[in-house]
Design a protein around this motif. Sequence first.
Motif, mmCIF file in Angstrom:
data_model
loop_
_atom_site.group_PDB
_atom_site.id
_atom_site.type_symbol
_atom_site.label_atom_id
_atom_site.label_comp_id
_atom_site.label_asym_id
_atom_site.label_seq_id
_atom_site.Cartn_x
_atom_site.Cartn_y
_atom_site.Cartn_z
ATOM 1 N N SER A 172 0.837 -1.210 0.000
ATOM 2 C CA SER A 172 0.000 0.000 0.000
ATOM 3 C C SER A 172 0.866 1.251 0.000
ATOM 4 N N GLY A 258 -1.252 -10.337 -10.729
ATOM 5 C CA GLY A 258 -1.715 -11.189 -9.635
ATOM 6 C C GLY A 258 -2.743 -10.473 -8.781
ATOM 7 N N ASP A 285 1.035 -3.210 -10.185
ATOM 8 C CA ASP A 285 0.928 -3.686 -8.808
ATOM 9 C C ASP A 285 1.253 -5.180 -8.820
ATOM 10 N N ASP A 314 5.951 -6.975 -2.845
ATOM 11 C CA ASP A 314 5.769 -7.253 -1.423
ATOM 12 C C ASP A 314 6.615 -8.463 -1.024
ATOM 13 N N HIS A 316 7.026 -9.447 1.744
ATOM 14 C CA HIS A 316 6.328 -10.190 2.795
ATOM 15 C C HIS A 316 5.241 -11.105 2.226
ATOM 16 N N LYS A 317 5.176 -11.211 0.906
ATOM 17 C CA LYS A 317 4.356 -12.245 0.279
ATOM 18 C C LYS A 317 5.294 -13.243 -0.415
HETATM 19 C C1 PLP Z 1 -1.184 -7.368 -0.675
HETATM 20 C C2 PLP Z 1 -1.518 -6.557 -1.844
HETATM 21 C C3 PLP Z 1 -1.547 -5.171 -1.781
HETATM 22 C C4 PLP Z 1 -1.395 -4.408 -0.495
HETATM 23 O O1 PLP Z 1 -0.157 -4.594 0.076
HETATM 24 P P1 PLP Z 1 0.087 -4.449 1.647
HETATM 25 O O2 PLP Z 1 1.453 -5.010 1.786
HETATM 26 O O3 PLP Z 1 -0.971 -5.263 2.334
HETATM 27 O O4 PLP Z 1 -0.001 -3.021 1.984
HETATM 28 C C5 PLP Z 1 -1.770 -4.472 -2.947
HETATM 29 N N1 PLP Z 1 -1.984 -5.101 -4.099
HETATM 30 C C6 PLP Z 1 -1.988 -6.434 -4.202
HETATM 31 C C7 PLP Z 1 -2.221 -7.073 -5.522
HETATM 32 C C8 PLP Z 1 -1.754 -7.209 -3.080
HETATM 33 O O5 PLP Z 1 -1.736 -8.547 -3.178
#
Ligand code: PLP
Length: 493
Positions: A172, A258, A285, A314, A316-317
């Motif tokens: 975000s 995704g 994104d 991210d 963290h994903k």
């Molecule tokens: C997780 C996610 C976000 C938001 O990210 P945060 O790390 O939760 O702030 C935005 N876009 C997609 C596609 C996501 O999977």
Amino acid sequence: MTKSSSSSSSQELTAHAEIPRGDLPFELSAEQMRSMADTLAARVIAHVDSLEGQPARAPLADAVERSRALRDAEPAAPEHGRSLEAAVAPLFEDWVHQSFNTAGPGYMAYMPAGGLFVSALADFVAAALNRYTGVWNASPLLVQLEANVLQWLRQWMGFPPSARGLLVSGGSMAMLGAVVTAREHALGERLRDGVLYTSRAAHACVGKAARTAGVLPDRVRLVDVDDRSRLRVDSLARAIDADGARGLVPFMVVSTAGTVGCGAVDPLDEIATLCAERCLWHHVDAAYGGFFMLLPELRETLAGLERADSLTLDPHKGLFLPYGSGALLVRDGELLRAAHDWHGEYLPELPPADMYNPCQYGPELSRPFRGLRLWLALQVHGAARFREALAHKRELALWAADALRASGRFDLLAPPALSLFAYRLRSPAGDEHAIDGATRALIERVNRRGRALLSGDVLGGRYYGRLNVLSFRTQRRHVERCVEDLIEEAGAA
Ligand SMILES: *Cc1c(COP(=O)(O)O)cnc(C)c1O
């Protein structure tokens, strides 16, 4: 003067004498530090070691009452300290278990990750060293580690060396940085006419970032998607042209690699071409999907990502880090800097141009040493291990999708593009509304079994369950149990 200072110091002495024994001074002896670290290490290791046997979701029925009780139990900050062990005992024994078990292997809801242990240790180290990584001068070599990490992300995403980026707390915040950068680059005084385009399947952080960045709510267009949740480029082109004809300033397209709902990847290459033709900023994104760029077999699915003007990632994903790890990459790093740079005379002199100075690339000055959790994880595990794990999670998702399809009880929205797919109960009667309700109830029943945690989403007006294999902890046996639970509960539906 002498009198009053001596009386205040004697008061201090009396006050100290009254402090009960549990209170710790701030400066600890080596022995105290060791004992505290051992206490927490033992707790953490026992917890992580027992994740396999923990339920995927604790019963949260009395969550409101429990939260109120906890609020009432701590109406004010404790005046005196107590032992570390006493303070953390309920955290490990009770509170943490009242939750979605986002660290556990059964977590296939929303966006799983796991949380690498090495990264948790890195956070501990980073906080204990407590060096300043907002400006290059304050700890040049530690900042360089962050720059190295960003460099690796850049290479993986196929971005040029001119790219710059920033490690932030999550996707975000990366999105906000991207919208601000595009706005500063493209709009200037014409902020009020600027129009941003994204798809109906985009993450909510796009709208939030647009609003925070000053893009007016009626200047955010949610473009149609196709039957697989992918942004429709023909609709996008029409919307851009219509706004241009009205005298507005189309300035930015946010596409998704995704989607949250079903893992769809927008036609990134086509969108990149359209944006290049119309001089629009293209942000991708890739919070969830970006790290699948590490897998050669997915390069085609993600084709065009490397052409983006900016990118959300991210770690963290897709890199399994603990929460709090997002990244923004901007192809033309100068534009990221131009949007955020602001110098104060109290700050150290700017470093040489080829040195990375984080505060010039984002809104933060003081910040945690974010790079260490990513750097150390890559040092210890190596990139190959990450690639292998991602490929494995994708295989498990493909396997689960096949198994659900083969059961004859489910319809899939689409095969998994990455490691996530959406499904709903199949019903010959075809009352779509009833299937929505039955699918919702099915997911709830599976979750109550406690072996897996799933979530759902409304896609194209219909309710779908989702299954996302992304935690490094999720192995074949966990996915098998989840599929078994789904099929059995579908039989009961
Ligand atoms: C997780 C996610 C976000 C938001 O990210 P945060 O790390 O939760 O702030 C935005 N876009 C997609 C596609 C996501 O999977």
